[in-house]
Design a protein around this motif. Structure first.
Motif: not given
Ligand SMILES: Cc1cc2nc3c(=O)[nH]c(=O)nc-3n(C[C@H](O)[C@H](O)[C@H](O)COP(=O)(O)O)c2cc1C
Ligand code: SF4
Ligand code: FES
Lengths: 179, 433
Positions: B223-239
């Protein structure tokens, strides 16, 4: 005395230069020589088929650890063979997803075809049959692994076909199977 | 399917995984570049903490918090010179679990990129991928990806001019489920018998070769490369209504379409089973299921509306575990299934502590008796007692409690079937499959 002779074999007289090179690589990536133990056992097994007492002593000497300690490691792992095995080791998955989808029938077919049970080797030294825990192919169960190859969606017929193909390939001396 | 909706799997190619150039053209290594060039390690740690990423190895421990336990010493302190280690747990041997294999075989560069980010954050200069011995194809593909990464200076000294150095190695194991338990894994990497270690000290403080060590699962790291690229808010908002991020769910058993699907965290069990896995095979009905691998409690058809996240599955009485459903149909014997599971745990017990070493084979003996129609009502009591002896706090590691989970829940939910075996003196399912 047989035992003394065995332990005093110099690793460099016993291991091939290729084996030594591969083991040295494993040692180079770890902090201690001992930490290369499992990979060293795998290197020698890949070249010789199994780990004999002599191989075990020599690897232990080379890693500067006691044979007893390395034996403790070697016997812990199911993919290290401390007895001679056939040319092809059949690892049949007996875990839950395979159990639910027909493992028992596949096992029966293999046992009947080869006339051996778990832990046994065929008389022609071609096949050894072992069980294996979940092979990570549960969506394609039942599954077995022979050498490096995974065979999925097994049925009793398909399992016997795969084994027969290997038997035939071996009668035809020139064809070597990639393991 | 794209990088924002299916971050983990959108680049998976099982036929021929992307090489370094192809992976980079698809946005690969941008996450690592960002981490190394734009952020300090403590800034990356904050990003990972803010993303609320939880470990995908089974326990669901918050990743950022785990990393924050790695001690940081002043430069004047000699201990600041010590090595730290990052280890990727790619031992995946939990029956019914095959998700990490998809990432290892299908997109190895994503894992390497992820490990650069994680190792940089915790200050490790050496990292290992601990891969189960049976994953030969994964080993081959990881080795060749590692070679490319060294050639392109994503590994080695002074990575991309950042002055950060990382050596990443592949270790292939040789079987035994217990090697996946993180302290047993550390012993295995040190070349010792893979018995678990007592905690504390935790590996974050004293792990591999006695040095601070982080062990993370393949899916967690990926998951880490994507969290770095798109930011934590994006990650939280997936679900938004569940645990953060996406999850690779799986399903197997006699269902129409077994497989793996990357979905937002918190989809329901029914959605995975019926929408994605196509429901039961014709002529079969759903009897029960293990929601997250062999060491989770059974759930029933009445639980199909339960969201597959950590809290919801726990409320239903089980664990999310690895997120792989093992589906039991109505023509397979539940007692035989539990017997198979306990045989697994008995065989894989490392033998270190008595409740597990003696308890798991004892359970197998009793279950065999019951399955063969020779059980008595007292055997049920003995099994319940064993469940108590092997529960959390009484054993050296979590393997034995993991064996108790399917056993105890089966005794509750499939009590009728157990009793039928005992009363009729035979397996009522015998010959059904
Ligand atoms: C018996 C046993 C086997 C385990 N096997 C694995 C495994 O194969 N892969 C894995 O990632 N975690 C496994 N775990 C969990 C690890 O101990 C550890 O919690 C995990 O690797 C941490 O990674 P995470 O924080 O990224 O989830 C196992 C735990 C136990 C008790
Ligand atoms: S619970 Fe089982 S696997 Fe874990 S330490 Fe005890 S004997 Fe070993
Ligand atoms: S249970 Fe057989 S491959 Fe997973």
């Amino acid at each position: 005395m047989e035992i003394i002779k065995t332990i005093t074999v110099h690793p460099k007289d016993y291991l091939t230069s290729q084996e030594l090179a591969e083991i040295d690589h494993e040692i180079s990536i770890m902090e201690t020589r001992e930490a290369a133990g499992i990979e060293a056992l795998k290197v020698v097994q890949a070249h010789r088929g199994w780990i004999s007492d002599e191989s075990l002593h020599v690897i232990a000497t080379y890693l500067r650890m006691s044979s007893a300690e390395l034996e403790g490691v070697a016997t812990f792992y199911n993919l290290i063979y401390r007895q001679p095995v056939g040319k092809y080791v059949i690892h049949l998955c007996d875990s839950v997803s395979c159990h639910l989808t027909g493992y028992q029938q596949v096992l029966n077919a293999i046992v009947q075809h080869l006339n051996i049970g778990y832990g046994q080797t065929t008389e022609d030294n071609l096949f050894t049959l072992l069980s294996n825990v979940c092979l990570g192919g549960c969506d394609k169960a039942p599954v077995m692994m022979i050498g490096k190859q995974h065979y999925e969606h097994l049925t009793p017929e398909k399992a016997v076909e795969i084994i027969t193909a290997l038997q035939n390939q071996n009668q035809n001396e020139n064809v070597e199977v990639e393991l | 399917m794209n990088a924002l909706t299916h971050p983990l799997t959108h680049l998976v190619n099982l036929q021929s995984p992307l090489n370094l150039n192809e992976y980079s053209q698809q946005g690969g290594y941008l996450g690592a570049e960002k981490a190394l060039k734009e952020y300090s390690p403590s800034q990356v740690l904050d990003i990972v903490k803010n993303s609320q990423l939880k470990g995908r190895g089974g326990a669901g421990f918050p990743t950022g918090m785990k990393w924050s336990f790695v001690p940081h010493y002043d430069e004047s302190d000699a201990r600041s010179q010590d090595n730290k280690y990052l280890v990727c747990n790619a031992d995946e041997m939990e029956p019914g679990t095959f998700k990490d294999r998809l990432l290892l075989e299908g997109v190895p560069h994503q894992l390497i990129e992820a490990m650069i980010i994680a190792a940089y954050t915790i200050g490790a200069n050496k990292a290992y991928i601990f891969l189960r011995g049976e994953y030969h194809l994964a080993a081959k593909r990881i080795e060749s990806a590692l070679k490319e990464a060294y050639q392109a200076n994503w590994l080695g000294e002074n990575i991309q001019g950042s002055e950060y150095q990382l050596d990443l190695y592949l270790h292939t194991s040789a079987g035994r489920y217990i090697c996946g338990e993180e302290t047993a894994l550390i012993n295995a990497l040190e070349g010792k018998r893979a018995n678990p270690r007592a905690k504390p000290p935790f590996p974050q403080v004293a792990g591999l070769f006695g040095k601070p060590t982080i062990v993370n699962n393949v899916e967690t790291l990926s998951n880490l490369p994507h969290i770095l690229k798109n930011g934590p808010d994006w990650f939280i908002n997936i679900s938004p209504n569940s645990d953060a991020g996406s999850k690779i769910y799986g399903a197997c058993g006699r269902i129409k379409n077994p497989g793996l699907w990357e979905l937002p965290m918190g989809v329901t069990i029914g959605e995975v089973l019926n929408t994605h896995a196509g429901g039961m095979q014709d002529g079969l009905k759903l009897k029960g299921l293990l929601p997250g691998g062999a060491s989770t409690d059974f759930l029933l058809p009445e639980h199909l509306d339960t969201p597959m996240d950590y809290d919801s599955i726990a409320k239903a009485g089980s664990r999310l575990g690895t997120g792989g459903l093992i589906v039991l149909d109505d023509k397979n014997c539940p007692v035989a299934m539990v017997l198979n599971l306990l045989q697994f745990f008995a065989q894989e017990s490392c033998g270190w502590c008595t409740p597990c070493r003696d308890g798991t084979p004892w359970a197998v003996e009793i279950l065999t008796r019951i399955e063969q129609g020779k059980g008595t009502i007292d055997d049920i009591d003995s099994l319940l007692k064993l469940c108590d002896f092997m529960w959390i706090g009484k054993t050296h590691c979590a393997l034995a409690p993991g064996a108790v989970e399917p056993l105890k829940s089966a005794l509750t939910y499939f009590n009728d079937e157990f009793m039928q075996h005992i009363e009729h003196g035979c397996c009522p399912y015998h010959g059904a499959y």
